[in-house]
Write a protein that holds these residues in place. Sequence first.
Motif, PDB file in Angstrom:
ATOM      1  N   LEU B 254      44.588  23.665  30.606  1.00  0.00           N
ATOM      2  CA  LEU B 254      45.899  23.337  31.162  1.00  0.00           C
ATOM      3  C   LEU B 254      46.423  24.451  32.058  1.00  0.00           C
ATOM      4  O   LEU B 254      46.871  24.215  33.179  1.00  0.00           O
ATOM      5  CB  LEU B 254      46.871  23.069  30.012  1.00  0.00           C
ATOM      6  N   VAL B 255      46.337  25.687  31.527  1.00  0.00           N
ATOM      7  CA  VAL B 255      46.916  26.806  32.261  1.00  0.00           C
ATOM      8  C   VAL B 255      46.189  27.014  33.590  1.00  0.00           C
ATOM      9  O   VAL B 255      46.812  27.191  34.634  1.00  0.00           O
ATOM     10  CB  VAL B 255      46.883  28.081  31.392  1.00  0.00           C
ATOM     11  N   GLU B 256      44.873  26.961  33.541  1.00  0.00           N
ATOM     12  CA  GLU B 256      44.104  27.167  34.774  1.00  0.00           C
ATOM     13  C   GLU B 256      44.377  26.064  35.790  1.00  0.00           C
ATOM     14  O   GLU B 256      44.404  26.311  36.994  1.00  0.00           O
ATOM     15  CB  GLU B 256      42.604  27.224  34.457  1.00  0.00           C
ATOM     16  N   THR B 257      44.575  24.850  35.264  1.00  0.00           N
ATOM     17  CA  THR B 257      44.869  23.752  36.169  1.00  0.00           C
ATOM     18  C   THR B 257      46.187  23.991  36.896  1.00  0.00           C
ATOM     19  O   THR B 257      46.300  23.815  38.105  1.00  0.00           O
ATOM     20  CB  THR B 257      44.944  22.436  35.381  1.00  0.00           C
ATOM     21  N   ILE B 258      47.192  24.422  36.122  1.00  0.00           N
ATOM     22  CA  ILE B 258      48.508  24.625  36.713  1.00  0.00           C
ATOM     23  C   ILE B 258      48.480  25.774  37.724  1.00  0.00           C
ATOM     24  O   ILE B 258      49.082  25.690  38.799  1.00  0.00           O
ATOM     25  CB  ILE B 258      49.544  24.893  35.613  1.00  0.00           C
ATOM     26  N   PHE B 259      47.775  26.845  37.404  1.00  0.00           N
ATOM     27  CA  PHE B 259      47.776  28.014  38.298  1.00  0.00           C
ATOM     28  C   PHE B 259      46.588  28.020  39.262  1.00  0.00           C
ATOM     29  O   PHE B 259      46.365  28.997  39.963  1.00  0.00           O
ATOM     30  CB  PHE B 259      47.771  29.304  37.471  1.00  0.00           C
ATOM     31  N   ARG B 260      45.815  26.941  39.241  1.00  0.00           N
ATOM     32  CA  ARG B 260      44.641  26.821  40.095  1.00  0.00           C
ATOM     33  C   ARG B 260      43.736  28.051  39.971  1.00  0.00           C
ATOM     34  O   ARG B 260      43.293  28.627  40.962  1.00  0.00           O
ATOM     35  CB  ARG B 260      45.061  26.575  41.560  1.00  0.00           C
TER      36      ARG B 260
END
Lengths: 320, 314, 355
Positions: B254-260
């Motif tokens: 989730l976090v990586e998706t949000i912060f690309r």
Amino acid sequence: MTQAVTPVLLHPGFGAGVPVEARARAAELRDEWDAADQNVDAQSFWKETGKRFLANKVGVAAAGVVLLLVVGAVFAPLITSADPLVGQPTDRLQNIGSPGHVLGTDEQGRDVWARVLYGGRLSLLAGFVPTVGAALIGTIIGVTSGMLRGVVGTILMRFMDVLYAFPAILLAIAVGSSLGPGLTNTIIAVTIVFIPPVARVAESATRRVVVQEFIEAAHLSGASGFRVARSQILPNVLNDIIVYSSGLVGVAMIIAASLSFLSLGSPPPVPEWGYMLNSLRGSLYTTPLVTLVPGFFIFLTSVAFNMASDALREAMDSRL
Amino acid sequence: MLRLAARRVGLAVPILVGVSIIVFLLMTILPGNAEAGLVPEDATPAQRAAIRDSLGLNDPLPVRYVAWLVEALRGDLGYSLQRRREVADLLVQAWGNTFVLAAVSAVLGITLGLLLGYVAGTRRGTLVDRVVSIVSLAGLSVPSFFVAIILLSIFAGGLKMFPSGGATFDEGPIAAIRSLVLPVASGSLITMAITARVTRAGIVDVLSADFVETLRAKGLSELEVRTHVLRNAISPVLTTSGVQIGALLGGSVLVETIFRWPGMGQLLYTAISSRDLVVVQGATLVIALTFVIINLMVDILQAAVDPRVRGAVA
Amino acid sequence: MPEAITSVQAEQPGENGNSLPKRPLLELIDISKEFDVRDNGRRATLSAVNEVSLKVRTGRTLGIVGESGCGKSTLARVIVGLHAASSGEMLFENRQIETTGRRPRKIVEQMQMVFQDPSSALNPRATVGESIGFPLRVQGASKKEIDARVKQVITDVGLPASYVGNYPHQLSGGQRQRVNIARALALQPKLVVLDEAVSALDKSIQAQVLNLLADLQRDYQLTYVFISHDLNVVEYISDEVAVMYLGQVVEEGSAKALYENPRHPYTQLLLSSIPTLDPAQSNRDEPIGAGDSEIPSPISPPSGCRFRTRCPFVMDICSEVLPPRVEAAPEHIVACHLYSEGAERNDGAVAAAAS
């Protein structure tokens, strides 16, 4: 063992029908016990727990918040007249407090307040159902392997260990992406994630109970293993499982919301908090507060469940 | 100590095998899953069957599992048609990025959590204690992606202090560090909260134990007593730290998706969206294996720190 | 209470008049129990009970005494069928019963047990009435029958009937032990095995419960196997006594004979360690030598006589041959080489040491 039993105490006539004083003494003793009995209210464990829980203000408040959220979700149509599925494209991305939209509107002009209320239905369901399901299945597995040990117990628990070796969210994502999107699949995925920890709690509680002498006594009454499990073991492991599971509802909601955030939940346009948060992400810089609304509700529900669970644990722990 | 480590490694092997079986089954057992991403969407049933046959998908499951495992052990996790890349190549690159993010978050979160938990536990009932307790309860209940979005809206949106997107070390160390700040913050906040909660509980527990009185009675200085207390309270913290790192690895999706941030999580997210199940399978396997190995290391570390654990195993 | 007594008595006299009291109700023949354990990571066998043969006479009390870890609790559980024996046979009312597998319910119900720990012997989530009534419910008795029977036994053990609704944590240790006894009696068993039944209680409560047990034995026509590490208590309640050491019975006989004239060096050691308030019995305080040494592990017990490592009269033969059971006096059996043939001269030495 420091002193010998003195023969005086072991008067062979005690109770044999002869000495009147001894009989009188016994009667007196019974009266004393009877008197004490008047003071001790024969309360069940669950009644006492309920009383203690109600005495805990934080716990009651948290339970109240949960109740409010449930009521809001169930009676959503009575609370708001706005349609959660269809919006006015002209009203897109209204901010919080704009006329007619208390919590603003989303990128399609739908009322966020209405979507939050209706969205609570799926989100709460996705928190509750897997927890209850995992508690049931995990208890059966844990109690069975705690009682049987041996090959069956070992195989069951090793299987649980393997599932437990995955990070919780990852397992849910893996199961969810294998099954495909949808509410039912989300519920299945989260249930599978929670079965192993519940089974572990149930198993260790069962192991603790099963060595106690009253279990041996129950076996001596000729009861079957299943009957002993149901009537003697289950009531004694249930509070451990309830305390543990109640703490899972909040986590279940978060995992379910995460799946839905990753578009593995129920497909749009049906509102669900996790999915709402993801789709509002695009408008983070235009209406940041509106974007945070669904996240706030996930957080609020989860905090309320965790606080209620803490209060429940305390109420159960301080047993006599 | 070495024998104990060997034993733990031995115990982890069946778990690793079990994990690989589950990952394999998850992606193959449902109809359509095995060939998903390998067969064009518009293939006719006849073409589909031919491709299935050529891929060996009609063999019995155990045969397919062994074949898959052998390939996986050789480093071949399949080929992603969508990405037109070897899955293993994709994973190697992404794993490094995730490792940096998770490791920095874990170290930061656990250290700060220990500190806060210790302060709260030793000052039980004070304002500090209450604040820490409330913050840690909140941390336990907040989804990491929500924290990520809040941070994004404040620091990238409002204040424009940090970039919203990920730059890796290819773009220079300063850019990389700047874009690490927000993802690390959102990951470590939760780790910190949970660690603080566990530490506090451990400290309160140990402080009420009889041996602390004995230490004081023996005339040890307060500092020496505190050291003993901390050593005894650290075991449950270690136990949860394994789970925490798991949460960070899982939460990275989730976090990586949000912060690309171009790590395993983002790879997994895009793979799920495009039903690129070969990549999902490979990424799940690698993250799970990483988690098992980390737990193994935590276990051994714990045995090294806590003689009680050592005794229970020997 | 009177109803129960008369009904029990009405059944009994036909087959068991006072004229033949010595017929054993239960007979154990070479009963052994081994456990598979891990000793330093290696598989090992723990010999908890080794070739024990005993007779329990109808209406009497057999006391089994020994230090903790001597296998007496394991033996108790083998008798009632909670543990399967590894080998050996058992006769109950002259019929052979299952010792290694599951017994028919009819046999299980005839043998009940009273447990040691009053706090773990009762289900904390069940009321007193539910605990006592559980065996009856398993039997399929109606609610009315159960209520009547529970009321009956709870008054028989000296508790007010109003206690049926209470939970164990509301009772004192002595009261709980009475409930414990009541539960064992609910099914009207013939044999009751009491495993350290009074050991956890205060001295004064112990006396009350022992007297209660004596009353119940008479009223319910019970046969007891009374297991304890407490020599005084065993002496008080038992007709016959068996002394166990590391899983074996080393001496058995009538309580009187065994306490007045202990034959086996181990029995002498035990009796010498009883604290007593009576100065006339001060001879029991005499130490008999190597009494303080460690008890060997039952995982690898000493060869031959298991007591030889602590015995002050140890001889060469002791490490080689398991001592046979010798009738040292009528109805007084000892398993010790001192009493085997050709050991007359040693008898004097033991007697001298003991007196």
